[in-house]
Design an enzyme around this catalytic site. Structure first.
Site, PDB file in Angstrom:
ATOM      1  N   GLU A  32      29.739  11.570  27.073  1.00 52.14           N
ATOM      2  CA  GLU A  32      30.972  12.173  27.526  1.00 52.14           C
ATOM      3  C   GLU A  32      31.400  13.325  26.900  1.00 52.14           C
ATOM      4  O   GLU A  32      31.190  13.556  25.540  1.00 52.14           O
ATOM      5  CB  GLU A  32      32.004  11.072  27.574  1.00 52.14           C
ATOM      6  CG  GLU A  32      33.189  11.721  28.234  1.00 52.14           C
ATOM      7  CD  GLU A  32      34.438  10.647  28.437  1.00 52.14           C
ATOM      8  OE1 GLU A  32      34.322   9.949  27.556  1.00 52.14           O
ATOM      9  OE2 GLU A  32      35.429  10.652  29.087  1.00 52.14           O
ATOM     10  N   LYS A  77      35.447  12.150  36.861  1.00 55.90           N
ATOM     11  CA  LYS A  77      36.020  10.947  36.441  1.00 55.90           C
ATOM     12  C   LYS A  77      36.997  10.498  36.868  1.00 55.90           C
ATOM     13  O   LYS A  77      38.013  11.186  37.358  1.00 55.90           O
ATOM     14  CB  LYS A  77      36.335  11.266  34.881  1.00 55.90           C
ATOM     15  CG  LYS A  77      36.670  10.009  33.916  1.00 55.90           C
ATOM     16  CD  LYS A  77      37.043  10.431  32.600  1.00 55.90           C
ATOM     17  CE  LYS A  77      37.414   9.059  31.669  1.00 55.90           C
ATOM     18  NZ  LYS A  77      37.572   9.474  30.179  1.00 55.90           N
ATOM     19  N   CYS A 105      33.279   6.906  31.232  1.00 56.17           N
ATOM     20  CA  CYS A 105      33.763   6.007  30.018  1.00 56.17           C
ATOM     21  C   CYS A 105      34.813   5.171  30.500  1.00 56.17           C
ATOM     22  O   CYS A 105      34.408   4.002  30.997  1.00 56.17           O
ATOM     23  CB  CYS A 105      34.421   7.025  29.110  1.00 56.17           C
ATOM     24  SG  CYS A 105      34.907   6.210  27.578  1.00 56.17           S
TER      25      CYS A 105
HETATM   26  N1  LIG Z   1      36.958   8.443  27.012  1.00 52.63           N
HETATM   27  C1  LIG Z   1      37.700   7.619  27.468  1.00 52.63           C
HETATM   28  O1  LIG Z   1      37.944   7.279  28.542  1.00 52.63           O
HETATM   29  N2  LIG Z   1      37.794   6.819  26.463  1.00 52.63           N
HETATM   30  C2  LIG Z   1      38.974   5.595  26.817  1.00 52.63           C
HETATM   31  C3  LIG Z   1      38.882   4.392  25.933  1.00 52.63           C
HETATM   32  C4  LIG Z   1      37.916   3.386  26.315  1.00 52.63           C
HETATM   33  O2  LIG Z   1      37.834   3.291  27.757  1.00 52.63           O
HETATM   34  O3  LIG Z   1      37.138   2.636  25.732  1.00 52.63           O
END
Ligand SMILES: NC(=O)NCCC(=O)O
Length: 417
Positions: A146, A221, A258
């Site tokens: 990401e 996203k 993510c």
């Molecule tokens: N980049 C991101 O969405 N991180 C959020 C934390 C997670 O989902 O573990």
């Protein structure tokens, strides 16, 4: 981090001592797999692996051999290189559909205090040999982590990091298009996107580059975190591209970026649109999510009869100005440790061992996409899903006058004797 040592005292008593380690390893081991393999008797390790990693066509994942040049580059450039294979049963009417898929995890290349242009260029330089190794190893589809082209600065809430955002056809895409063309490879490039035509808005986006170096499309996203230091909604909002599946020459792929991995309906939607491999490029830290990491991806692969490629950043990124998490705890200047541990999960509940927890890495895995339909035929999850029940519930739930279906015990408030 702590490393454990066993010492035997004069009286024969075994004492376990622990020694603090701050290198992002698991007690000195680079993954749970290596920790277990080094500390369990082979017959115990085999049994633990059977449950932890599952079995593919009745046996543990095979390793595959890569060209010698890939191993040379991995040792010269100090990145973890692992390669496995998922088989499917042989079918009488369909030929196998084997694709070679790669995942890259990496730390940033310069401190976050360096000039932005230097930081960007240094990440490109760092990734170049890893992408070349993937190409030389015959990888067909490659996915990066990401927002790979920048530090994950969204903890800071400082707007100056927006400077890293780029339109989808700009520098980072152009950098990867050359490799896509050279190696006949599809590349998934998760970036911070700036949409110039829509008022310079910013999005967290994955660009899908085709094997001819063309841009097939993009996905934004869907679910934006507001947890811990993940202050991403300060920079961008929820995506507006739905759940696209990209039909490539190597198979149907999708990207669940993510935090979207915590949302089973998000995974489901990519499955309903026909995905055979869903990539989950991520940036997440040990304290927040590590116990969830192997479970969510594996569950998504099982429930939706597709492969999942999970990629996470590595290392600790420290920022110039400290920030707080809104939880009363002291201010700090980093997210914590991004724990890498990229891996693949298959629809038959098997998964590969993970890449390192604290080093850059390239994971290459062959997968026979026939396994997706074989698992659909075996378990029938699509046929038993009762989607109409849930469509009705959701439609009802979205109405302002929704009331939960709860049947209370009429004796709920009766005092016990
Ligand atoms: N980049 C991101 O969405 N991180 C959020 C934390 C997670 O989902 O573990």
């Amino acid at each position: 981090m702590e490393k454990t040592h066993e010492t035997e005292a004069d009286n024969g008593e075994v004492k376990v001592e622990t020694k603090a380690l701050n290198d992002g390893s698991l007690c000195g081991y680079d993954s749970l797999h290596s920790l277990l393999s080094a500390n369990l008797k082979p017959e115990l390790f085999q049994e633990v692996s059977r449950l932890l990693l599952g079995l593919n066509c009745g046996r543990a994942n095979d390793n595959i051999a890569l060209p010698e040049s890939a191993y040379v580059v991995s040792s010269e450039c100090d990145f973890d290189l692992k390669a496995f294979c998922f088989h499917a049963d042989k079918e009488l009417l369909r030929a196998p559909r084997i694709v070679r898929v790669g995942l890259i995890q990496n730390s940033i290349a310069l401190p976050t205090t360096a000039p932005f242009l230097d930081q960007k260029r240094a990440i490109y330089q760092k990734l170049k040999p890893i992408i070349e190794a993937a190409g030389a190893s015959g990888v067909n589809i490659l996915c990066l982590q990401e927002a790979w082209m920048m530090p994950f600065a969204f903890c800071t809430r400082e707007k100056r990091w927006c400077e890293f955002a780029e339109p989808v056809d700009r520098e980072s895409t152009q950098f990867l298009q050359d490799f896509a063309l050279k190696y006949n490879m599809v590349i998934i490039s998760p970036i911070l996107e700036r949409d110039v035509n829509h008022g310079e808005t910013i999005w967290n986006t994955a660009v899908i580059i085709g094997n001819h170096g063309n841009i097939i499309g993009k996905h934004r996203k869907n679910h934006i975190p507001r947890v811990g230091d993940f202050n991403e909604s300060t920079y961008y909002i929820e995506g507006n591209t739905g759940h696209p599946v990209f039909e490539t020459v190597y198979g149907k792929i999708a990207v669940n970026i993510c935090y979207g991995r915590h949302h089973p309906l998000n995974w489901l939607a990519f499955g309903l649109n026909g995905a055979e491999i869903v990539f989950n490029p991520s940036a997440t830290v040990g304290e927040l999510s590590e116990p969830m990491w192997p479970i969510e991806a594996r569950n998504a692969a099982i429930a939706n009869s597709y492969f999942v490629g999970s990629i996470n950043r590595v290392g600790t990124e420290t920022f110039p100005n400290p920030f707080t998490s809104g939880d009363g705890k002291p201010q700090h200047a980093d997210f914590g440790h991004f724990y890498g541990s990229s891996h693949f999960s298959a629809p038959d509940a098997s998964c590969t061992p993970s890449l390192s927890r604290n080093r850059d890495g390239l994971l290459i895995t062959d997968m026979d996409l026939n396994l997706c339909r074989q698992l659909k035929d075996k378990w029938g999850f699509r046929m038993t899903a009762r989607y109409e029940l849930y469509a009705e519930l959701l439609a009802h739930y979205l109405k302002p006058d929704f009331e939960p279906q709860v049947i209370s015990d009429p004796l709920l408030h009766k005092k016990s004797l």
